[in-house]
Design an enzyme around this catalytic site. Sequence first.
Site, PDB file in Angstrom:
ATOM      1  N   THR A   1      10.735   8.296  19.835  1.00 11.63           N
ATOM      2  CA  THR A   1      11.156   7.160  18.972  1.00 11.63           C
ATOM      3  C   THR A   1      12.535   7.020  18.568  1.00 11.63           C
ATOM      4  OG1 THR A   1      10.684   8.077  16.701  1.00 11.63           O
ATOM      5  CG2 THR A   1       8.945   6.984  17.657  1.00 11.63           C
TER       6      THR A   1
ATOM      7  N   TRP B   1      12.483   4.584  11.094  1.00 10.82           N
ATOM      8  CA  TRP B   1      14.153   4.762  10.664  1.00 10.82           C
ATOM      9  C   TRP B   1      14.380   5.749   9.784  1.00 10.82           C
ATOM     10  CZ3 TRP B   1      10.761   1.133   8.515  1.00 10.82           C
ATOM     11  CH2 TRP B   1      10.367   1.224   7.033  1.00 10.82           C
TER      12      TRP B   1
ATOM     13  N   HIS C   1       8.587   6.793   8.519  1.00  7.34           N
ATOM     14  CA  HIS C   1       8.933   5.512   9.119  1.00  7.34           C
ATOM     15  C   HIS C   1       9.925   5.918  10.298  1.00  7.34           C
ATOM     16  CE1 HIS C   1       8.399   4.095   5.065  1.00  7.34           C
ATOM     17  NE2 HIS C   1       7.222   3.476   5.588  1.00  7.34           N
TER      18      HIS C   1
ATOM     19  N   ASP D   1      13.661  10.527  12.492  1.00  6.41           N
ATOM     20  CA  ASP D   1      12.038  10.523  11.914  1.00  6.41           C
ATOM     21  C   ASP D   1      11.412  11.766  12.398  1.00  6.41           C
ATOM     22  OD1 ASP D   1      11.588  10.174  14.518  1.00  6.41           O
ATOM     23  OD2 ASP D   1      10.334   8.228  14.154  1.00  6.41           O
TER      24      ASP D   1
ATOM     25  N   GLY E   1       0.662  -1.184  -0.105  1.00  9.39           N
ATOM     26  CA  GLY E   1      -0.041   0.028   0.016  1.00  9.39           C
ATOM     27  C   GLY E   1       0.847   1.252  -0.021  1.00  9.39           C
TER      28      GLY E   1
ATOM     29  N   GLU F   1      -0.151   3.245   6.718  1.00 15.82           N
ATOM     30  CA  GLU F   1      -0.266   4.226   5.831  1.00 15.82           C
ATOM     31  C   GLU F   1      -1.167   5.546   6.276  1.00 15.82           C
ATOM     32  OE1 GLU F   1       1.309   3.911   3.219  1.00 15.82           O
ATOM     33  OE2 GLU F   1       1.858   1.932   3.298  1.00 15.82           O
TER      34      GLU F   1
HETATM   35 ZN   LIG Z   1       5.327   3.444   5.018  1.00 16.17          ZN
END
Ligand SMILES: [Zn+2]
Length: 693
Positions: free
Chosen positions: A252, A232, A230, A247, A178, A221
């Site tokens: 995080t 990372w 994301h 990010d 997706g 999504e």
């Molecule tokens: Zn993604």
Amino acid sequence: MKLKILSFCFFILHNLFSQDILPCGKNIMSNLAISNEPNLKKNLDSLKNQQNSILDKISFKNNYIIPTVIHIIHDGGSSNISNDQIYDAIRIINEDFNKLNDDTIYVNEEFTNIIGDIGVEFKLAQIDEFGNCTKGITRTFSSLTNNAYENVKNLVKWDPSKYLNIWVAQSLAIDAGGYSYFPGSAPNNDANAGIVILASQFGSIGQSYSSNSAARSLTHEIGHYLNLEHTWGSGEQGENSNCFDDDGINDTPNTIGSQSCNLNQISCNSIDNVQNYMDYSTCGYMFTQGQKNRMILALESGNPWQNAPRNNLHTEENLIATGVHTSTEYSECIAIIDFRPEKRISCVGDSVKWENYSYNFDSLLSYEWFFEGGSPNYSNEKNPNIAYFESGEYYVSLTITTPAGSASRTISNSVIIQNNSAILSPNIIDFNSNNFPYSSSNQWLSENNFSNSTWHWNQYGSNSSIGSIRIRSFNFENDDPKKIYSPKFNLENLTSPSYLYYDYAYAKKSDESNDILKIKVSNDCGLNWITRLSKNTDNLTTVNNNYFFSFIPTNNNWEEEKISLTPWIGDSLVQFLFEFSGNEGNYLYIDNVRIGNIDLSVNEFDYSEQKFRVFPNPVNKNSIIQFELNYDSIIQFELFNLIGNSFGKYKNLFQKGNHALKFFDYFSPLSPSIYFLKLNSSNNIHTIKVILN
Ligand SMILES: [Zn+2]
């Protein structure tokens, strides 16, 4: 083209993934969008500035309601996924965005204190953008479900400033489960905002793969749709350099990302939050508080000059307009009717199954079908089987009554019933008559009507005398193959070997031309088709150059194709289907469709060898090519020099009788030499020497 190159690169990348985890297509599609539309980068920067400026000023709502519409793109059968699967997908995202998911109990204790309860609720719209009652689900029949990306948004899209649009398809054009875009960065100045997702990655039941990765794909999504990166960072999962790419969210930890579920994973000197929905792990169970703040900022920002400002979605006014306000009462809707026959072209005596794709209702009072020419001509079933005993084109009406009222739709020429007449073979169809698609005994049929945008008769190119059929992919609006059905042929008189012969001419429009011709054969009135030929652009091309403008073939642009009919010799009803699909191509012409057996047809196409001559010879400007035909025949002349180089050829259908062609009308200019003129009929070759002084 750019998309294809990018997706190819991504395919290589994808081979690194396990079978269960499909990558997210956000990066590849966002990069493509920004390269096509550089202004989207400015949108992103503008929103970032706006969010920084409101950071300390806004008070968060306890609950953000997002009007949502699910667009099912299907081509029948299981691809038309159930309402239950849709409700299941909505249930999952509502649990995930409100920290109501049971699996938060498995969250690593390092992160239990920072699980984010986002406070966002997704509600299927109850009023569509035209003010009509809706169930928040649309169902569109299209083969694009097998090659979906931005193209499905042209089929159906609701105002993205009022609704979160989610398109569900069977297969994506990119190798991903997706994708979506950050706010402001979808194509068309964000008018294409929303999520495209596989049915296999949507919800946890029905067509879903059901794994955690599949069921949480939509959560992931929507995270991007609300400005989450994301975990990372902006690169690709798994790269060591990700440790230096944040990010943008404080709580995080930096990570290279994960594809498994190792709760002890340390990739950038601290324990990774592999259970974050914005990772690729197999155990996504949480957002963080920091991610919540970033998503709420996205929901509180937006510019009126963009097409999908997220801050408009949850206004009181919009919740009322879309029917998801808490004060809105449930209501039944009038059905939206869609149906089609399993097979549009059938034969007398066949039973046709009608597939009913109508939607937009919860309770049903009745189906009422009327079938012109059908037996029976009336049905109350959902998907009735109807027999037809007379040839013709017939309309079908369906009325659906729900508690909200009745809706009706009539589709004319819904079904074509062919008679059982067949053309006795050997035979030839030269398309010289312009009353195409001809009579009931020589009837050519099209899935759609014949028009200049699909197969049609023309007089511009011909390898017989004046006509042929042709098609061009340049203006095709979709990937559906454009079909033309031949008349049926009786092959009982043929012996092996026998062939379907035809002449064709084709040019590319540019190097982007990408076409496919398929020829299929059926001996059971189209129930089963066996593919006998498949040719792509390079194999179809009969000329060296690309033709930017309309390609009109000259006599030496034509080539002959033949397809063995051995498996069908002796059959009484054999039909051919020419399927053409593609894009950016120039015209394909087809002429002189012949069904025959060389040995049998000796007397069908013959000429008097003794009367074939060039006179005077040595040739001068008055020289003529003389020949006499015993039957109407296709004759090709070709001129060679002593070492076999061709100096042109000419092919045409000639009537029975005597003919005289002026030599220099067909072969010029030539330098003095000795040449050979070869005469080719379908069953014989004869060569004579021609001298030019
Ligand atoms: Zn993604």
